[in-house]
Design a protein around this motif. Structure first.
Motif, PDB file in Angstrom:
ATOM      1  N   LEU A 423     -20.092  25.215 -29.065  1.00  0.00           N
ATOM      2  CA  LEU A 423     -18.733  25.096 -29.578  1.00  0.00           C
ATOM      3  C   LEU A 423     -17.714  25.587 -28.561  1.00  0.00           C
ATOM      4  O   LEU A 423     -16.612  25.024 -28.462  1.00  0.00           O
ATOM      5  N   GLU A 424     -18.089  26.628 -27.806  1.00  0.00           N
ATOM      6  CA  GLU A 424     -17.166  27.164 -26.815  1.00  0.00           C
ATOM      7  C   GLU A 424     -16.970  26.230 -25.635  1.00  0.00           C
ATOM      8  O   GLU A 424     -16.023  26.390 -24.860  1.00  0.00           O
ATOM      9  N   THR A 425     -17.852  25.256 -25.471  1.00  0.00           N
ATOM     10  CA  THR A 425     -17.709  24.304 -24.354  1.00  0.00           C
ATOM     11  C   THR A 425     -16.750  23.164 -24.687  1.00  0.00           C
ATOM     12  O   THR A 425     -16.365  22.403 -23.791  1.00  0.00           O
ATOM     13  N   LEU A 426     -16.380  23.019 -25.955  1.00  0.00           N
ATOM     14  CA  LEU A 426     -15.572  21.858 -26.354  1.00  0.00           C
ATOM     15  C   LEU A 426     -14.254  21.746 -25.597  1.00  0.00           C
ATOM     16  O   LEU A 426     -13.901  20.665 -25.109  1.00  0.00           O
ATOM     17  N   PRO A 427     -13.461  22.841 -25.464  1.00  0.00           N
ATOM     18  CA  PRO A 427     -12.190  22.681 -24.741  1.00  0.00           C
ATOM     19  C   PRO A 427     -12.384  22.236 -23.298  1.00  0.00           C
ATOM     20  O   PRO A 427     -11.561  21.475 -22.766  1.00  0.00           O
ATOM     21  N   GLY A 428     -13.459  22.703 -22.653  1.00  0.00           N
ATOM     22  CA  GLY A 428     -13.682  22.318 -21.251  1.00  0.00           C
ATOM     23  C   GLY A 428     -13.943  20.835 -21.087  1.00  0.00           C
ATOM     24  O   GLY A 428     -13.654  20.259 -20.032  1.00  0.00           O
ATOM     25  N   TYR A 429     -14.495  20.208 -22.097  1.00  0.00           N
ATOM     26  CA  TYR A 429     -14.769  18.771 -22.045  1.00  0.00           C
ATOM     27  C   TYR A 429     -13.708  17.967 -22.789  1.00  0.00           C
ATOM     28  O   TYR A 429     -13.943  16.811 -23.151  1.00  0.00           O
ATOM     29  N   CYS A 430     -12.541  18.563 -23.002  1.00  0.00           N
ATOM     30  CA  CYS A 430     -11.409  17.896 -23.671  1.00  0.00           C
ATOM     31  C   CYS A 430     -11.799  17.434 -25.070  1.00  0.00           C
ATOM     32  O   CYS A 430     -11.410  16.348 -25.520  1.00  0.00           O
ATOM     33  N   LEU A 431     -12.590  18.230 -25.732  1.00  0.00           N
ATOM     34  CA  LEU A 431     -12.979  17.924 -27.095  1.00  0.00           C
ATOM     35  C   LEU A 431     -12.307  18.902 -28.044  1.00  0.00           C
ATOM     36  O   LEU A 431     -12.135  20.075 -27.717  1.00  0.00           O
TER      37      LEU A 431
END
Length: 1130
Positions: A423-431
């Motif tokens: 879930l914490e990776t979502l902003p990095g992948y523009c999600l």
């Protein structure tokens, strides 16, 4: 040292390390509650020296790291605070023993220690000890922070004494060689008297003193010592300690340049450098010691040249890290130095250089790391990349850490930790977790990577045992990534979604995780895609109409001004959304959507209905199946308003693949709508119209016609139509009105087509629901019966006169028989087309009805019945003329009648003999008619002369109708000569304005009436003149002349011996005013029997010459003189 501290930053070099650990069994929540209060004392102002001491607390610290305390003093555990619970005095000895055992772990480096005991009361608790504090419980320790402050001050005293001891060492030339753990075996057997060895010892000691000065708050003293250490260690190529000296120099410079710190979470640190320098002078009298370390550094204090510039800090970090890299056992030191440098570069906003340090940290080999250590390492790398703005790189390492949580080598995979890291990776992948963010323009990010990440979230949530999350993430994948999925992927994703929803259906509720993270609902606005939304008006028969007189009653909210800037904006919104028609309470209403199925297979949509606000609205769900890639497909959603008011259609709800979705129109991109707010009026009755005739196959002439009938009539025929109205609604029918109009005809109509008695229907009102009423409507068609003039060439007047014939019935004779083969016209085709052409009439009957709440508010409904009539010609009157009759009030009307039908036809006029006409046969008929008094037709002031003449023609034609009978078809009707009468004929049919009445013995003498009298008896004679003209008439003189007619053209006027007048045979009439009458009386005596005639003639005078001859037409009196009966006595 094998366990790195990834939270290290440059300013940690000036802090002392204190370990806080539990002793025995301490509840975790109690421990961390006390730990939080202890760690709040993170910096302490020393009262005696006016310096600040920074404390770094750890609740877990590996003992092997403590062995590197001489290399960097901030790694040395100098304080221990133990927390324990002790319920009774019996447990105290064991607790005390455990505390001493805990101290032995860090015993070689500890400056001081404390034991905090909770729960022990009694004699032991009353003892006053500096190293032990007793408290009844965790909530009853108000002086805890003060005790920690005292503990910190004791640590500072020891620290300061050690700094002074190292600076003023009295051991002569023998300076101890400080070593790291792995160096001890390498220095065995070295020559300790060599110059190289002594410089190594001096350099390492100088570096160690710099660490102590930095911890003691003497920043500039530390800078001087670090510079000296760098020079000494560089000269002997002691690269490991040289790197440590350079790192210490960098840390001191960072503390100087960035007093707020580089960790991003520590409080601002702003120690006064001048105060620290002065303090150093007081505690340092200054003199060269025997070991060669200059104790007096006053000459360097205050010189900014000892502090590195921001650019030099990074260069020195690079140099130090390169030296660390020469030793494989210093991997942790190298890694932590890279982390510190990155934090500094983040403050300096030099992201590219920071990424180089992080790239170097990735490849540092730390030996065999546990899975937990790998996860921590990748997580820290992710945070550092995020710190410098490399969000996608940060997301990459965060995802690696997540995958490490569920590595195959882990016996119990941490799917929850994996899910949280993903879930914490979502902003990095523009999600984003909110699907609304994907409806705002173009797509951002790599779709392939995003889909992979979403698949991993679905799998992780399923392994966590949370199928609701799996459904939510899979729905999000299908909704937001639909354009990037291949046909095969679409099928696979939908199959998976159906499998998940069979166990846990998807809905529109917000999913909240235990940590407070919320997942908004994911409506399927693309399954199907909606392009157009239109609110439909009710069917024509159900639409409400407002009574015209009440249109302005409910308009008080509108402004009386033509323009008002205050309400301009609101009017604009209303114009954009308001619909110009109304719905009715209780009526089924419709909304049309144009939808598109983007899937490569049939899309089944269940439970599709409307989302509304305002008045109560019951949506009736629908199910549909859209073909694969259907293109725009119309779908109609229905519902029933239950209350009165405004209804706003906000969107629609669907159930697709087991996921319930509420799709709002405002969130749909590219949707066109003609407005979404409609007004609901009170309920009205609902009538169902049925007729005795079949429905019309013809297309109605107007879309407002809800039903229609068709029939075929001969011209002049009448047919009865029974209309039945059933109240199929829930409201009582209270009012009913009926009207009609002709909507399409080019023909001239003689009279009304439709006739009815509305009182018959209104007598059944009020009509309750479920009841019905009937209404009889007469359909009568009368078109022009006039035909061509040349249809009777053989029946033209050929010198035969009918004057004098006793015509009391129609003349039925063909004067010259017509050959069978003779055509009626030179052009048969043209003639047939002109005479046998079927004409069309269309009329509309409108039923206006109301009741219930709608009637109170002035609303009604309309039912329109279309009537389509095909009119076939029956007879034509081709020519008309007149002949005088024996009566002045009558005349003979001669008509040439043509039967244009294919059947025998019987014509009857004025109850006279029937005239039989065969198919396509033409005959002449004579009708004795009464003359008409046209003055009785009232002339309206606004009527033109032409309108008045038309009314005259209609009035006379209505009195000369003929009955048509089709014996073979058993059908009948009426033929009118209204359209045949020309002006000349009308003049002959007109009664003279001066009406003359002659009475013999009190009896009216007219027409063929013969008055009988007795010879020798006086016969009274009375002449009456009635003036119907608009002018006065008179004076006039009338003369009576008696004669006999032998019916051979000879008349005998010499009757002096047969008839004698009693008195004068001349009558005088004075002036007669309009509407008045005048009567003259006389008598005569018949001397012989016989038929006598009296002719009344006017004397020639000026008054008579001013009037037309028709005004003076007097009847001829026929008197039959009979013998007197013989009396018995004669």
């Amino acid at each position: 040292m094998s366990i790195p501290d990834y939270m290290q930053c440059a300013e940690d070099h000036q802090s002392v390390l204190v370990v806080v650990q539990p002793v025995g069994i301490v509840p975790e929540d109690q421990f961390f509650r006390i730990y939080k209060r202890i760690s709040s004392v993170c910096q302490q102002s020393i009262r005696s020296s006016q310096r600040l001491l920074y404390i770094r607390y750890r609740h877990h610290y590996p003992p092997e790291n403590n062995e590197w305390g001489d290399f960097q003093t901030h790694r040395k555990v100098v304080g221990l605070i133990a927390i324990t619970t002790c319920a009774s005095a019996k447990e105290w000895p064991q607790t005390s023993e455990r505390f001493h055992g805990q101290k032995e772990v860090f015993g070689s480096t500890l400056y001081d220690s404390r034991l905090l005991v909770f729960g022990l009361q009694g004699e032991i608790a009353e003892q006053h000890r500096t190293d032990v504090a007793f408290y009844p419980d965790c909530d009853s320790c108000p002086d805890l922070e003060r005790r920690v402050e005292d503990f910190v001050e004791s640590i500072f005293i020891v620290l300061e004494s050690k700094r002074l001891d190292r600076t003023t060492d009295k051991s002569g030339d023998k300076i101890p060689l400080l070593c790291v753990p792995f160096e001890k075996k390498d220095f065995v057997g070295l020559d300790t008297d060599s110059r190289h060895y002594k410089k190594r010892c001096q350099g390492r000691m100088r570096k160690h003193v710099g660490d102590l000065c930095l911890q003691a708050g003497m920043l500039q003293d530390a800078l001087v010592h670090y510079h000296m250490a760098v020079e000494l260690l560089r000269s002997v190529n002691d690269f490991l300690w040289l790197g440590a000296a350079l790192e210490g120099l960098c840390s001191a410079s960072v503390i100087f340049h960035y007093p707020g710190g580089t960790a991003g979470k520590r409080a601002a640190r702003k120690p006064s450098i001048s105060q620290a320098a002065d303090s150093g002078k007081r505690h340092r009298p200054g003199a060269l010691t025997t070991n060669g370390i200059n104790a007096d550094t006053s000459s360097e204090i205050g010189r900014a040249k000892n502090c590195l510039s921001p650019e030099d800090i990074i260069e020195k970090y690079k140099e130090a890290i390169s030296y660390y890299g020469k030793y494989k056992n210093a991997g942790v030191i190298e890694l932590e130095a890279c982390v510190k440098a990155v934090r500094v570069l983040a403050i300096q906003k030099r992201a590219m250089e920071a990424s180089e340090f992080l790239q170097n940290a990735v490849y540092i080999n730390l030996g065999q790391l546990s899975e937990e250590e790998k996860i921590q390492r990748y997580s820290v790398l992710s945070e550092l990349y995020d710190l410098i703005g490399f969000h996608r790189k940060s997301a990459f390492f965060k995802r690696v850490a997540a995958m490490q949580c569920v590595a195959p080598t882990i016996p119990e995979p941490g799917w929850r930790a994996c899910y949280k890291l993903l879930l914490e990776t979502l902003p990095g992948y523009c999600l984003s977790l909110d699907p609304k963010d994907f409806s705002k323009g173009t797509h951002h990010g790599w779709a392939a990577v995003q889909m992979r990440l979403l698949h991993e979230l679905v799998y992780a949530s399923r392994r966590m045992g949370n199928p609701g999350l799996s459904v939510r993430h899979l729905s999000f994948l299908l909704q937001t990534m639909l354009d990037f999925l291949s046909d095969q992927e679409k099928k696979e994703v939908t199959q998976s979604l159906e499998n998940y929803t069979s166990k846990c259906p998807g809905g529109m509720e917000v999913i909240t995780l235990p940590d407070g993270l919320k997942f908004p609902p994911v409506p399927f606005t693309k399954l199907p895609i909606v392009r157009f939304v239109k609110l439909l008006n009710l069917p024509v028969s159900l639409r409400p109409h407002k009574v015209k007189g009440l249109l302005g009653e409910n308009m008080s909210s509108k402004s009386p001004f033509i323009y008002s800037p205050i309400i301009l904006h609101n009017r604009g919104d209303e114009r954009c959304k308001k619909i110009d028609f109304q719905w009715v309470q209780g009526a089924v209403c419709e909304v049309q959507l144009m939808v598109y199925n983007p899937m490569p297979f049939e899309l089944r949509v269940e439970n599709m209905g409307l989302l509304t606000s305002g008045a109560e609205f019951e949506s009736l769900p629908a199910a549909l199946a859209l073909p694969a890639e259907s293109g725009l497909y119309p779908v109609t959603l229905v519902g029933v308003p239950r209350t009165v008011g405004s209804i706003t259609v906000n969107g629609y709800h669907t159930s697709v693949f087991g996921v319930n979705s509420d799709c709002l129109l405002e969130g749909l991109p590219g949707v066109k709508t003609g407005g979404c707010m409609v007004e609901v009026v009170p309920s009205l009755p609902r009538l169902l119209l049925s007729t005795s005739l079949p429905r019309s196959p013809h297309v109605a002439a107007s879309e407002d016609i809800s039903s229609s009938v068709a029939l075929q009539l001969f011209n002049g025929e009448t047919q009865t139509l029974t209309v039945t109205l059933d109240n199929i609604g829930t409201e009582t029918l209270e009012t009913l009105e009926l009207s009609s109009k002709i909507i399409s005809t080019k023909e001239k109509l003689l009279g009304d087509i439709l006739n009815w008695d509305i009182q018959e229907a209104q007598s059944h009102l009020p009509l309750l629901p479920g009841c019905s009423l009937s209404l009889t409507v007469n359909i009568r068609v009368k078109l022009d019966f006039s035909g061509q003039e040349n249809l009777l060439p053989d029946l033209s007047d050929d010198g035969i006169s009918v004057t004098g014939l006793p015509i009391s019935s129609p003349l039925r004779q063909v004067l010259k028989p017509r050959p069978e083969s003779k055509a009626l016209s030179a052009d048969p085709g043209k003639n047939e087309k002109s005479t046998c052409h079927v004409k069309t009439l269309e009329a509309v009957m409108t039923f206006k009805y109301s009741g219930g709440g709608g009637h109170v508010e002035g609303f009604y409904r309309e039912l329109c019945l279309g009537i389509h009539v095909d009119v076939e010609p029956s007879v034509f009157f081709t020519r008309v003329s007149t002949l005088p009759a024996t009566s002045m009030r009558q005349c003979h009307l001669l008509l040439d009648v043509f039967n244009s039908t294919e059947h025998e036809l019987t014509i009857n006029a004025k109850n006279n003999q029937d005239l039989l006409l065969y198919a396509s046969e033409c005959q002449r008929m004579a009708i004795q008619v009464d003359k008409f008094e046209f003055e009785s037709v009232c002339v309206q002031p606004e009527q033109s002369q032409q309108q008045w003449e038309t009314e005259r023609q209609q009035a006379q034609g209505s009195l000369i109708n003929s009955t048509l009978i089709h014996p073979s078809l058993q059908r009948e009707g009426e033929a009118s000569v209204e359209g045949v009468l020309n002006q000349l004929v009308l003049d002959h049919l007109q009664l003279a304005p001066l009406q003359w009445d002659v009475l013999v013995n009190g009896k009216q003498c007219d027409c063929d009436i013969v008055t009988d009298c007795r010879v020798g008896d006086p016969v009274s004679l009375e002449v009456k003149l009635t003036n119907h003209s608009k002018k006065e008439v008179g004076p006039l003189a009338l003369t009576l002349v008696a004669f006999q007619d032998y019916q051979n053209g000879i008349q005998n006027h010499d009757l002096q011996d047969a008839v004698t007048f009693i008195g004068s045979n001349t009558f005088y009439i004075d002036k007669v005013n309009p509407t008045f009458s005048s009567t003259c009386t006389g008598a005569l005596l018949f001397l012989y029997t016989g038929d006598f005639y009296l002719s009344i003639k006017f004397q020639d005078d000026s008054t008579r010459r001013d009037l037309p001859p028709a005004f003076f037409g007097l009847p001829t009196v026929h008197i039959r003189a009979l013998e007197s009966p013989i009396e018995n006595g004669a």
